[in-house]
Design an enzyme around this catalytic site. Structure first.
Site, short mmCIF file in Angstrom:
data_model
loop_
_atom_site.label_atom_id
_atom_site.label_comp_id
_atom_site.label_asym_id
_atom_site.label_seq_id
_atom_site.Cartn_x
_atom_site.Cartn_y
_atom_site.Cartn_z
N HIS A 27 0.81 -1.23 0.00
CA HIS A 27 0.00 0.00 0.00
C HIS A 27 0.84 1.29 0.00
O HIS A 27 0.78 2.13 0.88
CB HIS A 27 -1.12 -0.01 1.04
CG HIS A 27 -0.77 -0.13 2.49
ND1 HIS A 27 0.22 0.59 3.11
CD2 HIS A 27 -1.35 -0.87 3.47
CE1 HIS A 27 0.23 0.30 4.39
NE2 HIS A 27 -0.69 -0.59 4.63
N HIS A 81 -5.90 -7.93 14.46
CA HIS A 81 -5.90 -6.80 13.52
C HIS A 81 -6.59 -7.24 12.23
O HIS A 81 -6.25 -8.28 11.66
CB HIS A 81 -4.45 -6.38 13.26
CG HIS A 81 -4.28 -5.23 12.33
ND1 HIS A 81 -5.27 -4.31 12.08
CD2 HIS A 81 -3.21 -4.83 11.60
CE1 HIS A 81 -4.82 -3.40 11.23
NE2 HIS A 81 -3.57 -3.69 10.91
N GLU A 83 -6.72 -5.76 9.21
CA GLU A 83 -6.22 -5.40 7.87
C GLU A 83 -6.00 -6.71 7.09
O GLU A 83 -5.54 -7.72 7.66
CB GLU A 83 -4.92 -4.58 7.96
CG GLU A 83 -4.57 -3.99 6.60
CD GLU A 83 -3.53 -2.86 6.64
OE1 GLU A 83 -2.97 -2.57 7.70
OE2 GLU A 83 -3.30 -2.29 5.55
N ASP A 85 -3.87 -8.07 5.28
CA ASP A 85 -2.63 -8.85 5.30
C ASP A 85 -2.61 -9.83 6.47
O ASP A 85 -1.78 -10.74 6.51
CB ASP A 85 -1.37 -7.97 5.28
CG ASP A 85 -1.38 -6.89 6.34
OD1 ASP A 85 -2.45 -6.38 6.69
OD2 ASP A 85 -0.28 -6.54 6.82
N HIS A 146 -2.46 -0.56 14.24
CA HIS A 146 -2.33 0.37 13.16
C HIS A 146 -3.67 0.88 12.63
O HIS A 146 -3.74 1.88 11.91
CB HIS A 146 -1.51 -0.37 12.06
CG HIS A 146 -1.55 0.12 10.69
ND1 HIS A 146 -1.83 -0.64 9.58
CD2 HIS A 146 -1.30 1.36 10.22
CE1 HIS A 146 -1.75 0.07 8.50
NE2 HIS A 146 -1.44 1.28 8.83
N ASP A 165 0.78 -5.40 14.36
CA ASP A 165 1.71 -4.60 13.55
C ASP A 165 2.85 -3.97 14.37
O ASP A 165 3.95 -3.75 13.85
CB ASP A 165 0.96 -3.46 12.84
CG ASP A 165 0.30 -3.92 11.55
OD1 ASP A 165 0.58 -5.04 11.08
OD2 ASP A 165 -0.52 -3.15 11.00
N TYR A 193 9.79 0.76 8.51
CA TYR A 193 8.44 0.30 8.86
C TYR A 193 7.71 1.35 9.70
O TYR A 193 6.57 1.72 9.43
CB TYR A 193 8.56 -1.02 9.61
CG TYR A 193 7.28 -1.68 10.01
CD1 TYR A 193 6.64 -2.56 9.14
CD2 TYR A 193 6.71 -1.45 11.25
CE1 TYR A 193 5.46 -3.20 9.51
CE2 TYR A 193 5.53 -2.08 11.63
CZ TYR A 193 4.92 -2.96 10.76
OH TYR A 193 3.76 -3.57 11.13
N HIS A 226 4.66 -9.05 11.61
CA HIS A 226 5.59 -8.99 10.48
C HIS A 226 7.02 -9.09 11.01
O HIS A 226 7.34 -8.49 12.04
CB HIS A 226 5.48 -7.65 9.74
CG HIS A 226 4.16 -7.38 9.11
ND1 HIS A 226 3.69 -8.06 8.02
CD2 HIS A 226 3.20 -6.46 9.41
CE1 HIS A 226 2.51 -7.58 7.67
NE2 HIS A 226 2.18 -6.62 8.50
FE1 FEO Z 1 -1.95 -2.95 9.49
FE2 FEO Z 1 0.16 -5.59 8.80
O1 FEO Z 1 -1.39 -4.57 8.76
#
Ligand code: FEO
Length: 399
Positions: A27, A81, A83, A85, A146, A165, A193, A226
């Site tokens: 993104h 989370h 999102e 991903d 996030h 995140d 990041y 991540h």
């Molecule tokens: Fe806010 Fe890794 O997604």
């Protein structure tokens, strides 16, 4: 049948995520070293999966789970989370696993309902607990870190924090733990990041650091969604210090010059501004937007005391690559202590006016600007050098 393997991260917790070696665009953020989508299996009485993976990586997750236990024995899924991903794979995983319950924060319930209306998700409260039989998960909302739905989960008996995140990095590696990687790499990847994912939410980071300290929780393992899992707590405490510095916007004796150029005039101006800054002992990072990505600019700006932006005027406007990076930095709410604008033009010359307005709107002190008609003359070169010197003096007086 052989499976991809799970990796044990504590007595009863396994990493069962996926490594995305190939992603280069996340993104708007150039992820030049790929990423991982981490998910964790808690082998408690109630076997629990923490977070999912991006759509397309579900089989990898399920194989890793199968190396430990039959995936259909998973009874709970916790989504920290929403999102995609991390949640993109949840619908398919739930269809295969058929968990007894799926949990998320209140915001997570709303977001998951929008993305996956077929899922039935139960809300957990901020500060609430979920018994897994012989283990307990505690929840802490981390709104805007996030997304509004974000929360931490904490496995009390093993002092494992699942931080989604937060404290992550976009880094694909075969190593799963921080202490298997050099600190310089962890710092570089965390910087990029934070700058690109979290800068906008820095005030929330300051509050979160206080909330975590006040909670009295202690950690043996910090497992983000991540990048590597933190198990060397000296490293993690060091990273907490960086989060504090970045979120408080404490800056160094450093300036970032961002520019593009049509016929090298704006580029020449950048060189003289740079020379003025270095003459004052300021570290300079010059980023030419035909060979730099906007996410690199954000990363370099995180600890910089000055943002100096150059653009030629084209079609009565900013150069498109400069307009792009300015839109990105404005969105991330980068407020840099000192700013300046420069650029060349042939006739109308709007670029510097637009840049000074944008930089003023972003906050910080606008130190000055320089315009060059066609080519920087000796006088314009001197003005550029002096602008660099002036910004350098201000940085030295501040730091
Ligand atoms: Fe806010 Fe890794 O997604």
């Amino acid at each position: 049948m052989s499976n991809l393997n799970a990796i044990k991260i504590s007595e009863s917790v396994y990493w069962v995520g996926a490594i995305d070696w190939n992603i280069r665009y996340f993104h708007g953020y150039a992820t030049l070293k790929g990423t991982t989508y981490n998910a964790y299996l808690v082998m408690a009485d109630k076997i629990t999966l923490i977070d999912g993976v991006k759509k397309g990586f579900e089989c990898e997750l399920l194989e890793r789970v199968a190396s430990v236990v039959d995936p259909q024995k998973i009874e709970y899924i916790v989504s920290n989370h929403a999102e995609p991903d991390h949640s993109g794979g949840i619908a398919k995983i739930a269809e295969i696993v058929k968990p007894e319950k799926i949990f998320a924060s209140k915001g997570g319930v709303r977001a998951l309902a929008a993305y996956y209306p077929e899922l039935k998700v139960e809300a957990v409260a901020d500060g609430g607990e979920l018994t897994l039989g012989n283990k307990t998960l505690k929840f802490m909302e981390t709104k805007m870190l996030h997304w509004p739905d974000s929360m931490f989960s904490y496995l009390a008996e093993e002092e494992v924090l699942f931080s989604q995140d937060a404290f992550g990095m976009h880094l694909a590696t075969s190593e799963r733990f921080d202490d298997e990687l050099p600190w310089s790499l962890l710092e570089e990847m965390s910087t990029g990041y934070y700058a690109n994912i979290i800068t906008l939410y820095s005030p929330f980071v300051q509050n979160l650091l206080k909330k975590v300290a006040a909670s009295g929780l202690t950690f043996k393992v910090v497992a983000p969604d991540h990048g590597p899992v933190w198990r060397n707590m000296d490293n993690f405490v060091k990273m907490l210090g960086f989060y504090d510095k970045w979120s408080a916007r404490r800056t160094d004796k450093k300036a970032v010059i961002v520019y593009d150029s049509m016929w090298h005039s704006t580029e020449k101006m950048a060189r003289y501004i740079e020379d003025g800054l270095t003459s004052q002992g300021i570290k300079v990072k010059s980023l030419f937007m035909q060979s730099s990505d906007r996410s690199e600019v954000a990363a370099e700006l995180l600890d910089a005391s000055a943002l100096i932006v150059g653009s030629p005027t084209i079609n009565n406007e900013l150069f498109p690559s400069v307009a792009d990076v300015m839109c990105y930095l404005k969105g991330l709410k980068f407020k840099t202590p000192f700013t300046a604008a420069f650029g060349s033009y042939g006739w109308s010359g709007e670029s510097v006016k637009y840049l000074t307005q944008m930089l003023t709107d972003m906050g910080g002190e606008l130190v000055g600007s320089v315009k060059a008609l066609y080519l920087p003359t000796e006088e314009i070169k001197k003005q550029c050098f002096e602008l660099g010197c002036g910004i350098g003096e201000k940085i030295n007086n501040k730091n």
